[in-house]
Design a protein around this motif. Structure first.
Motif, PDB file in Angstrom:
ATOM      1  N   PHE A 119       4.153 -41.520 -37.154  1.00 40.00           N
ATOM      2  CA  PHE A 119       3.875 -42.901 -37.522  1.00 40.00           C
ATOM      3  C   PHE A 119       3.135 -43.517 -36.354  1.00 40.00           C
ATOM      4  O   PHE A 119       3.589 -43.473 -35.222  1.00 40.00           O
ATOM      5  N   THR A 120       1.987 -44.031 -36.633  1.00 43.94           N
ATOM      6  CA  THR A 120       1.223 -44.623 -35.543  1.00 43.94           C
ATOM      7  C   THR A 120       0.688 -45.975 -35.964  1.00 43.94           C
ATOM      8  O   THR A 120       0.348 -46.207 -37.116  1.00 43.94           O
ATOM      9  N   ASN A 121       0.646 -46.829 -34.994  1.00 42.01           N
ATOM     10  CA  ASN A 121       0.141 -48.165 -35.215  1.00 42.01           C
ATOM     11  C   ASN A 121      -1.348 -48.188 -34.915  1.00 42.01           C
ATOM     12  O   ASN A 121      -2.073 -49.089 -35.280  1.00 42.01           O
ATOM     13  N   TYR A 122      -1.762 -47.152 -34.226  1.00 46.00           N
ATOM     14  CA  TYR A 122      -3.104 -47.144 -33.684  1.00 46.00           C
ATOM     15  C   TYR A 122      -3.748 -45.846 -34.108  1.00 46.00           C
ATOM     16  O   TYR A 122      -3.701 -44.860 -33.410  1.00 46.00           O
ATOM     17  N   SER A 123      -4.309 -45.803 -35.307  1.00 44.30           N
ATOM     18  CA  SER A 123      -4.720 -44.513 -35.859  1.00 44.30           C
ATOM     19  C   SER A 123      -6.215 -44.248 -35.674  1.00 44.30           C
ATOM     20  O   SER A 123      -6.823 -43.538 -36.443  1.00 44.30           O
ATOM     21  N   LEU A 143       3.968 -46.547 -46.350  1.00 40.85           N
ATOM     22  CA  LEU A 143       5.395 -46.758 -46.096  1.00 40.85           C
ATOM     23  C   LEU A 143       6.069 -47.424 -47.286  1.00 40.85           C
ATOM     24  O   LEU A 143       7.230 -47.179 -47.568  1.00 40.85           O
ATOM     25  N   ASN A 168      -5.722 -48.758 -43.022  1.00 40.31           N
ATOM     26  CA  ASN A 168      -5.760 -49.694 -41.904  1.00 40.31           C
ATOM     27  C   ASN A 168      -6.444 -50.996 -42.290  1.00 40.31           C
ATOM     28  O   ASN A 168      -5.954 -52.083 -41.991  1.00 40.31           O
ATOM     29  N   GLN A 171      -4.443 -53.261 -44.046  1.00 42.99           N
ATOM     30  CA  GLN A 171      -3.243 -53.606 -43.274  1.00 42.99           C
ATOM     31  C   GLN A 171      -1.993 -52.979 -43.876  1.00 42.99           C
ATOM     32  O   GLN A 171      -0.917 -53.572 -43.828  1.00 42.99           O
ATOM     33  N   ARG A 173       0.753 -50.027 -43.838  1.00 47.02           N
ATOM     34  CA  ARG A 173       1.268 -49.062 -42.867  1.00 47.02           C
ATOM     35  C   ARG A 173       1.502 -47.717 -43.539  1.00 47.02           C
ATOM     36  O   ARG A 173       2.007 -47.651 -44.646  1.00 47.02           O
ATOM     37  N   LEU A 175       2.344 -43.279 -42.968  1.00 45.92           N
ATOM     38  CA  LEU A 175       2.720 -42.208 -42.064  1.00 45.92           C
ATOM     39  C   LEU A 175       1.976 -40.931 -42.433  1.00 45.92           C
ATOM     40  O   LEU A 175       1.552 -40.736 -43.563  1.00 45.92           O
TER      41      LEU A 175
END
Ligand SMILES: Nc1ncnc2c1ncn2[C@@H]1O[C@H](COP(=O)(O)OP(=O)(O)OP(=O)(O)O)[C@@H](O)[C@H]1O
Ligand SMILES: [Mg+2]
Length: 291
Positions: A119-123, A143, A168, A171, A173, A175
C-alpha cells in the motif's frame, strides 16, 4: 427471545432466512432498519427509539449492516451493546473489518498467509512498488471496492502504471498485490459461525475471468477444505474477533492465502452451494451465547 435483525432491506435472502429459522425455533424476530433508529444518550439510561416505541425489550441483535451505512449502523449496534443486548458481532469488529488495510495488518501479525501486498501513498515510482511484490503481472485493488469492481489484473508494468495513475487522479486509494495465477480464477469462501467453519464453497470465475465473484458471473460448488484451509479461516475469524464471518482464500502453491474477511456474509450463495442450513446455525449460536 426477542431478536432484532438490523437490516435496511426485508426482501434480502439472508434476512428472510434468518427470520424463518428464528421463528421456527420459537423466537420473536423483527427486522429493523438501523437508519430509522434514534439513539438516545443519557446518563446510565442509553435507549433506542424506533418508529413509535423504545427498543428496551430486545434480547439479541444480528447486525446486517451494509458498507454504505457503516457509520450510523455501527452507532446503533454500539447503543445496543451499551444497553447490555447480545450482538452476534460487535460494532468494533464490524468497523475494523470494513477497513481492508487495517484488517490485513492485523491478519499478517496473526501469522496468516496472504498474497504479498503493498500500500503506497506515493505511487509515482511504480517500478519500486511492483518490485516489492515480484513485478508484473500484479493485481491492483481499490481499497473501497466490492463485488469484484475495482479489482484489476495489470499484466505489464506499463498497464500497472496507467491503472495506478488513473486511480491516483481519482484520489482513490488502491493496493498492489502479487497475482496468484495458480488460483486459476477460483477462490474459496469459508463460512464461520461461532468460530467454526460450518460450510465452504469454491467459486470459479466464468471463462477468461480471473475474478471468481458470483456477481461477475462466477459459479459456486461445495468443497471440502483442507486442514490448513480450515485453520486459516478459523484463525482469521479469531484475529478479527468475528464469531460469524465469511473468509475468502486463494489456493496457491504455498498454501491457502487469505483475501478478505466479510463481517456480513451473504447466505444465498453458500446455502445454495452446500445445502447446509447456515441461518439455523446463526440462530443457535445466539441461543448458546446470549448471557
Ligand atoms: N492477488 C490475487 N491473485 C489472483 N486472483 C485474485 C487476487 N485478488 C483477487 N483475485 C480474484 O479477484 C476476485 C475479487 O477480489 P477481492 O475479493 O479481493 O475483491 P472484491 O470481491 O471486489 O472485494 P470484497 O471481497 O471486499 O467484496 C477474488 O475473488 C479472486 O477470484
Ligand atoms: Mg471478494
Amino acid at each position: 427471545m426477542n431478536i432484532v435483525i438490523l437490516s435496511r432491506n426485508t426482501n434480502l435472502y439472508s434476512t428472510n432466512r434468518l427470520v424463518e429459522e428464528g421463528e421456527k425455533r420459537g423466537h420473536l424476530i423483527e427486522v429493523i432498519d438501523p437508519l430509522k433508529c434514534d439513539i438516545i444518550i443519557e446518563k446510565e439510561k442509553p435507549t433506542i427509539y424506533y418508529k413509535d416505541r423504545y427498543l428496551d425489550y430486545v434480547d439479541a441483535i444480528i447486525p446486517r449492516i451494509g458498507t454504505s451505512v457503516t457509520f450510523f449502523g455501527c452507532a446503533v449496534v454500539r447503543q445496543f451493546e451499551m444497553m447490555g443486548v447480545f450482538t452476534s458481532v460487535t460494532s468494533d469488529a464490524i468497523i475494523r473489518s470494513r477497513d481492508k488495510l487495517r484488517s490485513f495488518q492485523r491478519l499478517s501479525k496473526a501469522g496468516i498467509g496472504m498474497p504479498k501486498t503493498v500500500f503506497t501513498n506515493y505511487s509515482r515510482d511504480v517500478e519500486k512498488v511492483l518490485s516489492h511484490v515480484g513485478g508484473a503481472p500484479v493485481i491492483i485493488k481499490l481499497l473501497e471496492g466490492t463485488q469484484g469492481l475495482g479489482v484489476v489484473l495489470a499484466e505489464t508494468k506499463n498497464a500497472a502504471e496507467s491503472v495506478l495513475e488513473a486511480f491516483n487522479g481519482l484520489q482513490a486509494r488502491a493496493l498492489v498485490q502479487e497475482y496468484i495465477s495458480e488460483a486459476k480464477g477460483a477462490d474459496l469462501r469459508a463460512l464461520v459461525v461461532d468460530g467454526q467453519v460450518v460450510g465452504a464453497m469454491k467459486r470459479q470465475g466464468k471463462e477468461g475471468e480471473f475474478r471468481s465473484n458470483l456477481h461477475r458471473g462466477g459459479s459456486a460448488q461445495i468443497v471440502k477444505l483442507s486442514h490448513e484451509e480450515l485453520k486459516v479461516a478459523m484463525n482469521a475469524a479469531r484475529a478479527l474477533k468475528l464469531p460469524i464471518c465469511g473468509v475468502d482464500m486463494l489456493q496457491s502453491e504455498r498454501g491457502p492465502l487469505l483475501l478478505e474477511v466479510n463481517s456480513t456474509p451473504g447466505l444465498e450463495g453458500i446455502e445454495g452451494a452446500t445445502g447446509k442450513n447456515i441461518a439455523k446455525a446463526i440462530i443457535t449460536f445466539i441461543e448458546r451465547n446470549r448471557k
